[in-house]
Scaffold this motif. Structure first.
Motif, mmCIF file in Angstrom:
data_model
loop_
_atom_site.group_PDB
_atom_site.id
_atom_site.type_symbol
_atom_site.label_atom_id
_atom_site.label_comp_id
_atom_site.label_asym_id
_atom_site.label_seq_id
_atom_site.Cartn_x
_atom_site.Cartn_y
_atom_site.Cartn_z
ATOM 1 N N VAL A 72 0.860 -1.189 0.000
ATOM 2 C CA VAL A 72 0.000 0.000 0.000
ATOM 3 C C VAL A 72 0.896 1.238 0.000
ATOM 4 O O VAL A 72 1.787 1.364 0.837
ATOM 5 C CB VAL A 72 -0.919 0.030 1.238
ATOM 6 N N GLU A 73 0.649 2.117 -0.973
ATOM 7 C CA GLU A 73 1.394 3.380 -1.010
ATOM 8 C C GLU A 73 0.490 4.508 -0.526
ATOM 9 O O GLU A 73 -0.603 4.702 -1.058
ATOM 10 C CB GLU A 73 1.884 3.693 -2.426
ATOM 11 N N ALA A 74 0.939 5.250 0.482
ATOM 12 C CA ALA A 74 0.183 6.381 1.023
ATOM 13 C C ALA A 74 0.668 7.675 0.373
ATOM 14 O O ALA A 74 1.798 7.749 -0.118
ATOM 15 C CB ALA A 74 0.368 6.459 2.534
ATOM 16 N N PRO A 75 -0.174 8.734 0.349
ATOM 17 C CA PRO A 75 0.281 10.034 -0.173
ATOM 18 C C PRO A 75 1.490 10.539 0.609
ATOM 19 O O PRO A 75 1.617 10.289 1.813
ATOM 20 C CB PRO A 75 -0.930 10.947 0.044
ATOM 21 N N GLY A 76 2.357 11.263 -0.073
ATOM 22 C CA GLY A 76 3.537 11.816 0.589
ATOM 23 C C GLY A 76 3.285 13.216 1.120
ATOM 24 O O GLY A 76 2.252 13.824 0.867
ATOM 25 N N TRP A 77 4.241 13.704 1.881
ATOM 26 C CA TRP A 77 4.171 15.065 2.417
ATOM 27 C C TRP A 77 5.380 15.837 1.912
ATOM 28 O O TRP A 77 6.395 15.262 1.515
ATOM 29 C CB TRP A 77 4.170 15.036 3.950
ATOM 30 N N TRP A 78 5.261 17.170 1.896
ATOM 31 C CA TRP A 78 6.425 17.989 1.557
ATOM 32 C C TRP A 78 7.426 17.902 2.711
ATOM 33 O O TRP A 78 7.046 18.021 3.876
ATOM 34 C CB TRP A 78 6.030 19.445 1.330
ATOM 35 N N ASN A 79 8.692 17.718 2.374
ATOM 36 C CA ASN A 79 9.721 17.529 3.403
ATOM 37 C C ASN A 79 9.898 18.727 4.325
ATOM 38 O O ASN A 79 10.393 18.571 5.446
ATOM 39 C CB ASN A 79 11.067 17.200 2.747
ATOM 40 N N ASN A 80 9.513 19.911 3.852
ATOM 41 C CA ASN A 80 9.693 21.108 4.697
ATOM 42 C C ASN A 80 8.380 21.577 5.308
ATOM 43 O O ASN A 80 8.283 22.692 5.803
ATOM 44 C CB ASN A 80 10.309 22.240 3.868
ATOM 45 N N PHE A 81 7.354 20.705 5.283
ATOM 46 C CA PHE A 81 6.043 21.062 5.838
ATOM 47 C C PHE A 81 5.864 20.458 7.230
ATOM 48 O O PHE A 81 6.237 19.306 7.467
ATOM 49 C CB PHE A 81 4.919 20.530 4.949
ATOM 50 N N THR A 82 5.254 21.242 8.110
ATOM 51 C CA THR A 82 4.797 20.671 9.375
ATOM 52 C C THR A 82 3.507 19.902 9.091
ATOM 53 O O THR A 82 2.908 20.050 8.017
ATOM 54 C CB THR A 82 4.510 21.771 10.409
ATOM 55 N N VAL A 83 3.059 19.111 10.051
ATOM 56 C CA VAL A 83 1.841 18.338 9.852
ATOM 57 C C VAL A 83 0.619 19.265 9.726
ATOM 58 O O VAL A 83 -0.358 18.919 9.048
ATOM 59 C CB VAL A 83 1.666 17.320 11.000
ATOM 60 N N GLU A 84 0.691 20.456 10.320
ATOM 61 C CA GLU A 84 -0.425 21.406 10.200
ATOM 62 C C GLU A 84 -0.552 21.934 8.782
ATOM 63 O O GLU A 84 -1.661 22.286 8.342
ATOM 64 C CB GLU A 84 -0.231 22.595 11.172
ATOM 65 N N THR A 86 0.107 20.256 6.043
ATOM 66 C CA THR A 86 -0.302 19.195 5.130
ATOM 67 C C THR A 86 -1.817 19.156 5.012
ATOM 68 O O THR A 86 -2.530 19.345 5.995
ATOM 69 C CB THR A 86 0.238 17.838 5.631
ATOM 70 N N LEU A 87 -2.305 18.905 3.794
ATOM 71 C CA LEU A 87 -3.741 18.850 3.559
ATOM 72 C C LEU A 87 -4.408 17.822 4.467
ATOM 73 O O LEU A 87 -3.862 16.737 4.689
ATOM 74 C CB LEU A 87 -4.023 18.495 2.098
ATOM 75 N N GLU A 88 -5.599 18.154 4.945
ATOM 76 C CA GLU A 88 -6.339 17.263 5.838
ATOM 77 C C GLU A 88 -6.590 15.914 5.178
ATOM 78 O O GLU A 88 -6.490 14.864 5.821
ATOM 79 C CB GLU A 88 -7.665 17.921 6.225
ATOM 80 N N ARG A 89 -6.913 15.933 3.900
ATOM 81 C CA ARG A 89 -7.204 14.686 3.186
ATOM 82 C C ARG A 89 -5.967 13.792 3.124
ATOM 83 O O ARG A 89 -6.062 12.570 3.254
ATOM 84 C CB ARG A 89 -7.708 15.001 1.784
ATOM 85 N N ASP A 90 -4.785 14.391 2.929
ATOM 86 C CA ASP A 90 -3.541 13.606 2.898
ATOM 87 C C ASP A 90 -3.285 12.942 4.248
ATOM 88 O O ASP A 90 -2.884 11.775 4.312
ATOM 89 C CB ASP A 90 -2.357 14.498 2.521
ATOM 90 N N LYS A 91 -3.526 13.696 5.320
ATOM 91 C CA LYS A 91 -3.323 13.128 6.663
ATOM 92 C C LYS A 91 -4.293 11.973 6.913
ATOM 93 O O LYS A 91 -3.911 10.948 7.481
ATOM 94 C CB LYS A 91 -3.486 14.223 7.721
ATOM 95 N N GLN A 92 -5.522 12.133 6.459
ATOM 96 C CA GLN A 92 -6.503 11.053 6.615
ATOM 97 C C GLN A 92 -6.055 9.811 5.845
ATOM 98 O O GLN A 92 -6.166 8.685 6.351
ATOM 99 C CB GLN A 92 -7.864 11.506 6.084
ATOM 100 N N GLU A 93 -5.534 10.006 4.638
ATOM 101 C CA GLU A 93 -5.103 8.873 3.817
ATOM 102 C C GLU A 93 -3.913 8.149 4.448
ATOM 103 O O GLU A 93 -3.812 6.917 4.387
ATOM 104 C CB GLU A 93 -4.740 9.344 2.399
ATOM 105 N N ILE A 94 -2.999 8.913 5.066
ATOM 106 C CA ILE A 94 -1.853 8.292 5.748
ATOM 107 C C ILE A 94 -2.350 7.372 6.862
ATOM 108 O O ILE A 94 -1.891 6.233 7.006
ATOM 109 C CB ILE A 94 -0.903 9.379 6.308
ATOM 110 N N VAL A 95 -3.308 7.863 7.644
ATOM 111 C CA VAL A 95 -3.856 7.055 8.744
ATOM 112 C C VAL A 95 -4.614 5.843 8.202
ATOM 113 O O VAL A 95 -4.491 4.730 8.717
ATOM 114 C CB VAL A 95 -4.762 7.918 9.646
ATOM 115 N N LEU A 96 -5.387 6.040 7.133
ATOM 116 C CA LEU A 96 -6.197 4.954 6.582
ATOM 117 C C LEU A 96 -5.365 3.897 5.858
ATOM 118 O O LEU A 96 -5.845 2.781 5.633
ATOM 119 C CB LEU A 96 -7.252 5.520 5.618
ATOM 120 N N SER A 97 -4.132 4.229 5.502
ATOM 121 C CA SER A 97 -3.282 3.292 4.737
ATOM 122 C C SER A 97 -3.127 1.951 5.452
ATOM 123 O O SER A 97 -3.129 0.891 4.812
ATOM 124 C CB SER A 97 -1.904 3.912 4.479
ATOM 125 N N VAL A 98 -3.021 1.982 6.785
ATOM 126 C CA VAL A 98 -2.778 0.737 7.531
ATOM 127 C C VAL A 98 -4.024 -0.138 7.618
ATOM 128 O O VAL A 98 -3.938 -1.327 7.931
ATOM 129 C CB VAL A 98 -2.237 1.037 8.950
#
Length: 526
Positions: A72-84, A86-98
């Motif tokens: 399973v490949e989850a969406p990535g984040w920008w390396n210089n971004f804090t978690v705040e 990052t788009l809400e949808r991307d964070k949801q997808e990271i959590v849902l990946s597992v």
């Protein structure tokens, strides 16, 4: 040696290392770190697309080294971004990946490129995004270094030790578990070794898989479905609005001479969007737009005038924006008399849109008056970032702040990919402007001409005083240079006279008298 000793200890333990025939893996990491390529290397064939962004989790299966592998490949984040950020949808997808490989993945692979320096900013981004899955995530994670060919004769251990404390922190946080792959070379041996390391890690975890709170996963799934339902509703609502306009008595007239003003925060893509609309490089994309820029051209059988106004910082209130920038925003509508047909409010879809950003948009847009919203279309830029996600899904998952702006603009929006000069996306945008103008009964953006006139006069007066100040400074410098030159000449003359006198004076009394005269003369000069 430490990593080797760990592996030996696990292999010689009483339980040994069981062979996992049905292995589940989740790939996590920053954007452009090599997740898709690594997934293809693990499965031994092209299963993950390496062009475009992974906007939603992608699940693929195959057989590798005698094992059935689910990746399973989850969406990535920008390396210089804090978690705040990052788009809400991307964070949801990271959590849902597992949750896509029940009862849970055997391993999480944290992808890091060896060809890039790993800073403290990157480390913080990794920690914050990984810990969306909880603190226990680290005991089930292996660092997978990509771009192994970049190392040359350097070992991965030498790279880690010379990479700095930030990189070492991540490796230690993962229990000193790491592996390196060269995705340019499909070598089965490097994948087999990786799978064996995963088996060793699972054995070290006493066979436990990574388990994430199912209630949280269930709630996120429900939230995602609800967002998709609302997205479909929004899409149908927009479609109905367009159909109503088309079927109205007056229809939708074709505007052959269209005037557009681009507004938005800094670095939202105003200049490049102007170039996309005009179909050529008319606006400079390097440096800041400090004054309004007006360009014209022919697009889709129309004469188009585009004005780009200076942007504002996304986290600035209108009071924090320089007075000159605010004046230019107001004057932008006067550059295409009798007024523009449309104002395009640009918003980058790759950035999270917070309440702070919403307030900045509202305050700066309303410099043009409350009625500005009825003539505004939200133009979302960086359309490639959406991947397979629709713009409606992005809006619904983007939060109330973003939804407020879209609703304030009468649910009018469009998305462009400025990397792809596709005339179709511009034609569709122009048609949406036609419909908005028809909905406004043909009225253009109107702003009080007396205010515009006063601002123009104020701007000219400032420019006049600026020129006066410049000439005054120039004159001061010239005066100083000429006076300094005269004093230099007089002092040089005194110096020559002093040298002559010293050589020819015959009395101490005369010498003292001359020194007194010299000090008096120098005092007057200086």
């Amino acid at each position: 040696m430490k990593a080797y000793k760990q592996r030996q200890t696990l292999r010689s333990s009483a339980g040994a290392v069981p062979h996992i025939y049905d292995m589940k893996i989740v790939l996590l990491g920053g954007r452009l770190s090599g997740k898709s390529s690594s997934g293809n290397s693990i499965l031994g064939r092209e299963e993950f697309s390496t062009s475009g962004r992974t906007a939603e989790c992608v699940k693929r299966e195959g057989v590798t080294a005698g094992r059935r592998i689910t990746v399973v490949e989850a969406p990535g984040w920008w390396n210089n971004f804090t978690v705040e950020q990052t788009l809400e949808r991307d964070k949801q997808e990271i959590v849902l990946s597992v949750s896509l490989c029940p009862p849970g993945p055997h391993a999480l692979l944290l992808i890091i490129r060896v060809s890039e320096s790993f800073t403290e900013t990157f480390r913080r981004a990794v920690q914050e995004h990984m810990e969306l899955l909880g603190e226990r995530v680290w005991s089930h994670t292996i660092v997978l270094f990509t771009c192994g060919d970049w190392l040359g004769d350097t070992t991965i251990e030498q790279h880690i030790e010379s990479g700095g404390e930030a990189l070492q922190w991540v490796v230690e946080k993962c229990g000193n578990r790491y592996h390196v792959v060269d995705n340019m070379m499909r070598d089965g041996g490097q994948v087999t070794d990786l799978l064996e390391k995963i088996e060793e890690m699972v054995a070290g975890n006493r066979g436990y898989l990574f388990d994430f709170d199912r209630n949280i996963s269930r709630k996120l799934q429900e939230k995602k479905k609800e967002a998709e339902r609302r997205a479909e509703e929004r899409k149908m609502k927009v479609h109905k609005q367009r159909q109503t306009l088309r079927s109205s008595a007056d229809g939708v007239p074709h505007i052959s001479d269209m005037k557009i003003v681009l507004l938005g925060g800094r670095q939202e893509g105003k200049s490049v969007s102007g170039n996309t609309i005009l179909g050529r490089e008319e606006f400079g994309t390097s440096g800041r737009t400090a004054e309004c820029v007006k360009r014209e051209g022919e697009t889709a059988g129309r004469h188009i005038t585009v004005v780009e106004a200076p942007g504002w910082w996304r986290n600035f209130t209108v009071e924090q924006t320089p007075e000159r920038d605010k004046q230019e925003i107001v004057l932008s509508v006067s550059l295409c008399p009798p007024g523009p047909h449309a104002l395009l409010l640009l918003i980058d879809v790759s950035l999270s849109f917070t309440e702070t950003h919403r307030r900045a948009v509202q305050e700066h847009m309303e410099l043009l008056g409350e009625r500005v919203w009825s003539h505004t279309i939200v133009l979302f830029t960086c359309g490639d970032w959406l991947g397979d996600t629709t713009i409606e899904q992005h809006i619904e998952s983007g939060g109330e702040a973003l939804q407020w702006v879209v609703e304030k603009c009468g649910n009018r929006y469009h998305v462009v990919d400025n990397e792809k000069r596709d005339g179709g996306q511009v034609t569709e945008l122009l048609e949406k402007i036609d419909k908005m103008v028809a909905g406004n009964r043909g009225y253009l953006v109107y702003f009080d001409r007396n205010i515009s006139k006063k601002l123009q006069e104020k701007k000219k007066e400032v420019e006049r005083r600026a020129e006066e100040r410049k000439m005054k400074v120039h004159k001061q410098r010239q005066t100083l240079r000429s006076s300094a030159g005269e004093r230099h000449f007089q002092i040089s003359s005194l110096h020559e006279t002093f040298q002559y006198t010293v050589h020819h004076i015959t009395s101490d009394v005369y010498f003292i008298q001359y020194l007194l005269y010299l000090s008096y003369t120098l005092g007057r000069l200086l």
